[in-house]
Write an enzyme that holds these catalytic residues in place. Structure first.
Site, PDB file in Angstrom:
ATOM      1  N   GLU A 137      35.992  11.070  10.453  1.00  0.00           N
ATOM      2  CA  GLU A 137      34.928  12.020  10.791  1.00  0.00           C
ATOM      3  C   GLU A 137      35.296  12.640  12.143  1.00  0.00           C
ATOM      4  OE1 GLU A 137      31.168   9.977  11.499  1.00  0.00           O
ATOM      5  OE2 GLU A 137      30.104  11.577  10.472  1.00  0.00           O
ATOM      6  N   ASN A 148      27.077   7.565  10.193  1.00  0.00           N
ATOM      7  CA  ASN A 148      26.175   6.579  10.804  1.00  0.00           C
ATOM      8  C   ASN A 148      24.735   7.066  10.848  1.00  0.00           C
ATOM      9  OD1 ASN A 148      28.075   4.617  11.109  1.00  0.00           O
ATOM     10  ND2 ASN A 148      28.495   5.043  13.260  1.00  0.00           N
ATOM     11  N   HIS A 164      36.136   9.748  14.660  1.00  0.00           N
ATOM     12  CA  HIS A 164      35.399   8.538  14.298  1.00  0.00           C
ATOM     13  C   HIS A 164      36.013   7.935  13.038  1.00  0.00           C
ATOM     14  CE1 HIS A 164      31.456   6.588  12.797  1.00  0.00           C
ATOM     15  NE2 HIS A 164      32.123   5.752  13.543  1.00  0.00           N
ATOM     16  N   SER A 166      31.115   5.992  18.000  1.00  0.00           N
ATOM     17  CA  SER A 166      30.393   6.143  16.740  1.00  0.00           C
ATOM     18  C   SER A 166      29.033   6.771  16.964  1.00  0.00           C
ATOM     19  CB  SER A 166      30.224   4.771  16.085  1.00  0.00           C
ATOM     20  OG  SER A 166      29.692   3.866  17.016  1.00  0.00           O
TER      21      SER A 166
HETATM   22  N1  3HC Z   1      41.976  -4.785   8.083  1.00  0.00           N
HETATM   23  C1  3HC Z   1      42.930  -4.255   7.305  1.00  0.00           C
HETATM   24  N2  3HC Z   1      42.924  -4.354   5.964  1.00  0.00           N
HETATM   25  C2  3HC Z   1      41.945  -5.056   5.398  1.00  0.00           C
HETATM   26  C3  3HC Z   1      40.897  -5.644   6.140  1.00  0.00           C
HETATM   27  C4  3HC Z   1      40.968  -5.501   7.551  1.00  0.00           C
HETATM   28  N3  3HC Z   1      40.003  -6.001   8.344  1.00  0.00           N
HETATM   29  N4  3HC Z   1      40.050  -6.256   5.301  1.00  0.00           N
HETATM   30  C5  3HC Z   1      40.522  -6.067   4.062  1.00  0.00           C
HETATM   31  N5  3HC Z   1      41.659  -5.329   4.131  1.00  0.00           N
HETATM   32  C6  3HC Z   1      42.461  -4.881   3.001  1.00  0.00           C
HETATM   33  C7  3HC Z   1      43.034  -6.036   2.238  1.00  0.00           C
HETATM   34  O1  3HC Z   1      44.241  -6.492   2.809  1.00  0.00           O
HETATM   35  C8  3HC Z   1      43.247  -5.407   0.876  1.00  0.00           C
HETATM   36  O2  3HC Z   1      44.439  -4.641   0.908  1.00  0.00           O
HETATM   37  P1  3HC Z   1      45.371  -4.535  -0.414  1.00  0.00           P
HETATM   38  O3  3HC Z   1      44.539  -3.838  -1.451  1.00  0.00           O
HETATM   39  O4  3HC Z   1      46.535  -3.709   0.081  1.00  0.00           O
HETATM   40  O5  3HC Z   1      45.717  -5.934  -0.779  1.00  0.00           O
HETATM   41  C9  3HC Z   1      42.079  -4.432   0.738  1.00  0.00           C
HETATM   42  O6  3HC Z   1      41.629  -4.186   2.085  1.00  0.00           O
HETATM   43  C10 3HC Z   1      40.965  -5.008  -0.068  1.00  0.00           C
HETATM   44  O7  3HC Z   1      40.603  -6.225   0.532  1.00  0.00           O
HETATM   45  P2  3HC Z   1      40.136  -7.510  -0.272  1.00  0.00           P
HETATM   46  O8  3HC Z   1      40.706  -7.465  -1.653  1.00  0.00           O
HETATM   47  O9  3HC Z   1      40.397  -8.712   0.559  1.00  0.00           O
HETATM   48  O10 3HC Z   1      38.552  -7.398  -0.270  1.00  0.00           O
HETATM   49  P3  3HC Z   1      37.600  -6.292  -0.855  1.00  0.00           P
HETATM   50  O11 3HC Z   1      38.099  -5.728  -2.129  1.00  0.00           O
HETATM   51  O12 3HC Z   1      36.271  -6.940  -0.790  1.00  0.00           O
HETATM   52  O13 3HC Z   1      37.637  -5.123   0.222  1.00  0.00           O
HETATM   53  C11 3HC Z   1      36.717  -4.031   2.106  1.00  0.00           C
HETATM   54  C12 3HC Z   1      37.341  -5.322   1.567  1.00  0.00           C
HETATM   55  C13 3HC Z   1      37.730  -2.896   2.042  1.00  0.00           C
HETATM   56  C14 3HC Z   1      36.372  -4.312   3.547  1.00  0.00           C
HETATM   57  C15 3HC Z   1      35.455  -3.681   1.222  1.00  0.00           C
HETATM   58  O14 3HC Z   1      34.609  -4.784   1.185  1.00  0.00           O
HETATM   59  C16 3HC Z   1      34.693  -2.498   1.755  1.00  0.00           C
HETATM   60  O15 3HC Z   1      35.051  -1.352   1.507  1.00  0.00           O
HETATM   61  N6  3HC Z   1      33.588  -2.748   2.482  1.00  0.00           N
HETATM   62  C17 3HC Z   1      32.770  -1.716   3.084  1.00  0.00           C
HETATM   63  C18 3HC Z   1      33.431  -1.241   4.335  1.00  0.00           C
HETATM   64  C19 3HC Z   1      32.602  -0.216   5.043  1.00  0.00           C
HETATM   65  O16 3HC Z   1      31.553   0.203   4.630  1.00  0.00           O
HETATM   66  N7  3HC Z   1      33.135   0.209   6.222  1.00  0.00           N
HETATM   67  C20 3HC Z   1      32.441   1.156   7.043  1.00  0.00           C
HETATM   68  C21 3HC Z   1      31.652   0.421   8.066  1.00  0.00           C
HETATM   69  S1  3HC Z   1      30.773   1.541   9.090  1.00  0.00           S
HETATM   70  C22 3HC Z   1      31.886   1.965  10.239  1.00  0.00           C
HETATM   71  O17 3HC Z   1      33.001   1.503  10.300  1.00  0.00           O
HETATM   72  C23 3HC Z   1      31.418   2.950  11.257  1.00  0.00           C
HETATM   73  C24 3HC Z   1      31.231   2.306  12.590  1.00  0.00           C
HETATM   74  O18 3HC Z   1      30.913   3.346  13.497  1.00  0.00           O
HETATM   75  C25 3HC Z   1      30.133   1.294  12.603  1.00  0.00           C
END
Ligand code: 3HC
Length: 283
Positions: free
Chosen positions: A152, A190, A140, A119
């Protein structure tokens, strides 16, 4: 070259998500870990997520079985010999990644692409650890990989157009929208996200507002799905700390310097959801 079999190095949060996504998209997947314990934990986490999708009626039972059937775990990187692409998602440590790339370079067929999910580390430095720097590229992914729609792709001054085209097509076959960035500190997402998260930590550290109000400000004020402190816990504070240190190291820009509170939390093992405690409690 047609991609049928994907190798994934690492079956943690990101590697496991990448392996799952590839298997769900119809690829044969070989995913490696450094020991049997981590491998079984990683594979169990994938199976748990698949079972949850079946429970919710989002995935048919037979489909769950065929996805699981396409996933093979290993602790022997020699098993990547017949892969058509390998994506590395090991821990964020440049020396370790260089070692992994030198190793898989010697194992994999010369024509295939070797990608890294780093990342923030320099893809160029990783590429030159191999004898095929033109075929090394950044892929990424975002957490949770099976859910997030973005990939990405990060090119270097030594990566070839064919490598970029191959990886773009591969990303699209996984159902991802592909964006392309040059090999610069933390690429696009990021680079923009980290200063925001660091600023949130500084506000909290300075006592300007509660963690809840900082997060509510961003979720309701900007329509983000999670506030920055919740997101930091979700990503892992060790990962965040590593990204910010790497960005600071490369740019010497004070906006990327890690706040003291973040350093202390990482030292104390308060790494977010994965340890049960970060800015919030998950016990
Ligand atoms: N793995 C797989 N699927 C997952 C999961 C996981 N860890 N967590 C949630 N899900 C799925 C659920 O099963 C659900 O699937 P469905 O719609 O098929 O039933 C769907 O995601 C939605 O989950 P929930 O209804 O339980 O919960 P939310 O609606 O709150 O969504 C979320 C959860 C998708 C994680 C949402 O909160 C979100 O988009 N958060 C922001 C995530 C984000 O910003 N990610 C980027 C981080 S930065 C990064 O990754 C870069 C790195 O370099 C640091």
């Amino acid at each position: 070259m047609e991609i049928k079999k994907v190798g994934v190095v690492g079956c943690g949060l990101m590697g496991g998500g990448i392996a799952q996504t590839c298997a769900q998209s119809g690829y044969q997947v070989t995913v490696s870990e450094i020991n049997d314990d981590l491998l079984s934990k990683g594979l169990a986490a994938i199976r748990k997520r698949l079972a949850k999708s079946v429970e919710k009626g989002k995935l048919a039972k037979e489909e769950e079985e065929s996805i699981a059937g396409r996933l093979k775990g290993t602790t022997n990187t020699g098993d990547f010999a017949d892969c058509d692409i390998v994506v590395e998602a090991a821990v964020e440590n440049l020396e370790l990644k260089k070692k992994i790339f030198a190793d898989i370079d010697g194992i994999c067929r010369p024509g295939i692409v070797l990608a890294t999910n780093t990342s923030c580390l320099s893809i160029t430095e990783i590429a030159v650890a191999t004898k095929r720097p033109d075929k090394v590229i950044g892929t990424h992914f975002f957490n949770p990989v099976p859910v997030m729609k973005l990939l990405e792709v990060v090119t270097t001054i030594v990566s070839s157009q064919v490598t970029l085209d191959t990886v773009k097509a591969f990303g699209e076959s996984l159902g991802k929208n592909v964006i392309v960035a040059k090999d610069t500190p933390a690429f696009i997402v990021n680079r923009i996200l980290t200063p925001m998260m660091l600023e949130a930590i500084r506000l909290y550290e300075a006592g300007v507002a509660t963690r809840e109000d900082i997060d509510t400000g961003i979720t309701l004020g900007l329509n983000h799905p999670m506030g920055p402190l919740t997101l930091a816990d979700f990503v892992g504070l060790d990962t965040m700390y590593f990204i910010t240190e790497a960005m600071y190291e490369e740019t010497k820009d004070p906006k990327f310097a890690a706040p003291l509170l973040l350093r202390r939390m990482v030292k104390a093992g308060h790494l977010g959801r994965k340890t049960g405690k970060g800015f919030y409690d998950y016990q």
